[in-house]
Design a protein around this motif. Sequence first.
Motif, mmCIF file in Angstrom:
data_model
loop_
_atom_site.group_PDB
_atom_site.id
_atom_site.type_symbol
_atom_site.label_atom_id
_atom_site.label_comp_id
_atom_site.label_asym_id
_atom_site.label_seq_id
_atom_site.Cartn_x
_atom_site.Cartn_y
_atom_site.Cartn_z
ATOM 1 N N ALA A 40 0.830 -1.205 0.000
ATOM 2 C CA ALA A 40 0.000 0.000 0.000
ATOM 3 C C ALA A 40 0.868 1.261 0.000
ATOM 4 O O ALA A 40 0.562 2.230 -0.709
ATOM 5 N N ARG A 41 1.940 1.244 0.789
ATOM 6 C CA ARG A 41 2.850 2.405 0.851
ATOM 7 C C ARG A 41 3.463 2.712 -0.505
ATOM 8 O O ARG A 41 3.559 3.868 -0.917
ATOM 9 N N ILE A 42 3.904 1.672 -1.220
ATOM 10 C CA ILE A 42 4.528 1.866 -2.532
ATOM 11 C C ILE A 42 3.526 2.510 -3.486
ATOM 12 O O ILE A 42 3.859 3.430 -4.232
ATOM 13 N N ARG A 43 2.287 2.052 -3.461
ATOM 14 C CA ARG A 43 1.251 2.659 -4.313
ATOM 15 C C ARG A 43 1.006 4.105 -3.909
ATOM 16 O O ARG A 43 0.823 4.973 -4.761
ATOM 17 N N ALA A 44 0.972 4.357 -2.605
ATOM 18 C CA ALA A 44 0.742 5.719 -2.117
ATOM 19 C C ALA A 44 1.859 6.646 -2.568
ATOM 20 O O ALA A 44 1.592 7.767 -3.017
ATOM 21 N N PHE A 45 3.109 6.207 -2.461
ATOM 22 C CA PHE A 45 4.230 7.050 -2.865
ATOM 23 C C PHE A 45 4.110 7.451 -4.335
ATOM 24 O O PHE A 45 4.405 8.583 -4.699
ATOM 25 N N SER A 46 3.688 6.532 -5.188
ATOM 26 C CA SER A 46 3.512 6.851 -6.616
ATOM 27 C C SER A 46 2.499 7.967 -6.796
ATOM 28 O O SER A 46 2.676 8.845 -7.636
ATOM 29 N N GLU A 47 1.450 7.915 -6.016
ATOM 30 C CA GLU A 47 0.399 8.931 -6.100
ATOM 31 C C GLU A 47 0.826 10.244 -5.435
ATOM 32 O O GLU A 47 0.669 11.315 -6.001
ATOM 33 N N TRP A 48 1.355 10.165 -4.249
ATOM 34 C CA TRP A 48 1.674 11.366 -3.468
ATOM 35 C C TRP A 48 2.804 12.175 -4.067
ATOM 36 O O TRP A 48 2.812 13.393 -3.992
ATOM 37 N N PHE A 49 3.793 11.495 -4.615
ATOM 38 C CA PHE A 49 4.980 12.187 -5.106
ATOM 39 C C PHE A 49 5.012 12.224 -6.632
ATOM 40 O O PHE A 49 6.076 12.321 -7.226
ATOM 41 N N HIS A 50 3.835 12.172 -7.275
ATOM 42 C CA HIS A 50 3.772 12.137 -8.736
ATOM 43 C C HIS A 50 4.365 13.383 -9.381
ATOM 44 O O HIS A 50 4.896 13.311 -10.474
ATOM 45 N N ALA A 51 4.306 14.526 -8.712
ATOM 46 C CA ALA A 51 4.860 15.761 -9.289
ATOM 47 C C ALA A 51 6.366 15.652 -9.497
ATOM 48 O O ALA A 51 6.925 16.282 -10.381
ATOM 49 N N SER A 52 7.011 14.808 -8.677
ATOM 50 C CA SER A 52 8.473 14.677 -8.813
ATOM 51 C C SER A 52 8.859 13.305 -9.350
ATOM 52 O O SER A 52 9.912 12.783 -9.044
ATOM 53 N N GLY A 53 7.978 12.708 -10.135
ATOM 54 C CA GLY A 53 8.329 11.476 -10.810
ATOM 55 C C GLY A 53 7.783 10.217 -10.169
ATOM 56 O O GLY A 53 8.189 9.123 -10.533
#
Length: 151
Positions: A40-53
């Motif tokens: 779940a964390r890995i998926r969240a990071f993709s969403e949360w930090f999408h502005a920086s890749g």
Amino acid sequence: MTSEPPPQTRFTAEVVLRWGDMDAYGHVNNVQFHRLLEEARIRAFSEWFHASGGDSMLRSGVLLARQEIEFLEQLTYRPEPVAIEMWVTHLGGASWDMGYEIRDGDALYARAESTLVAFDLAAQRPRSLSRDERSALEALLGEPVAMRRRR
């Protein structure tokens, strides 16, 4: 006059269970809950930090420093995913705490909290959160996890 609803501070990831997550007692093993939270964390990071890749936090470095889980109900295997709600409960200079609830509708299987640390892989030491990272995490700041505490 109508008031606006509070901002959404939780992110939900749907995570599929695996047959092998079950143990001899017929429920998802406690160790597998850590894997579910990681997914779940890995998926969240993709969403949360999408502005920086998207995966920039993973590429630049992030460590799990602490994780506490409170098991509330037995979770048995089924083909439908479980919902893992996540939010930020505390924000520091290089670290942050994340809260989690593993649920299915009204059923709440577990609560958890993790401390994560932004980490400079080359220097092998914690690093300060970037302005973009801090901004993304601040948008998810919510209440502490309602967990029983040890005496």
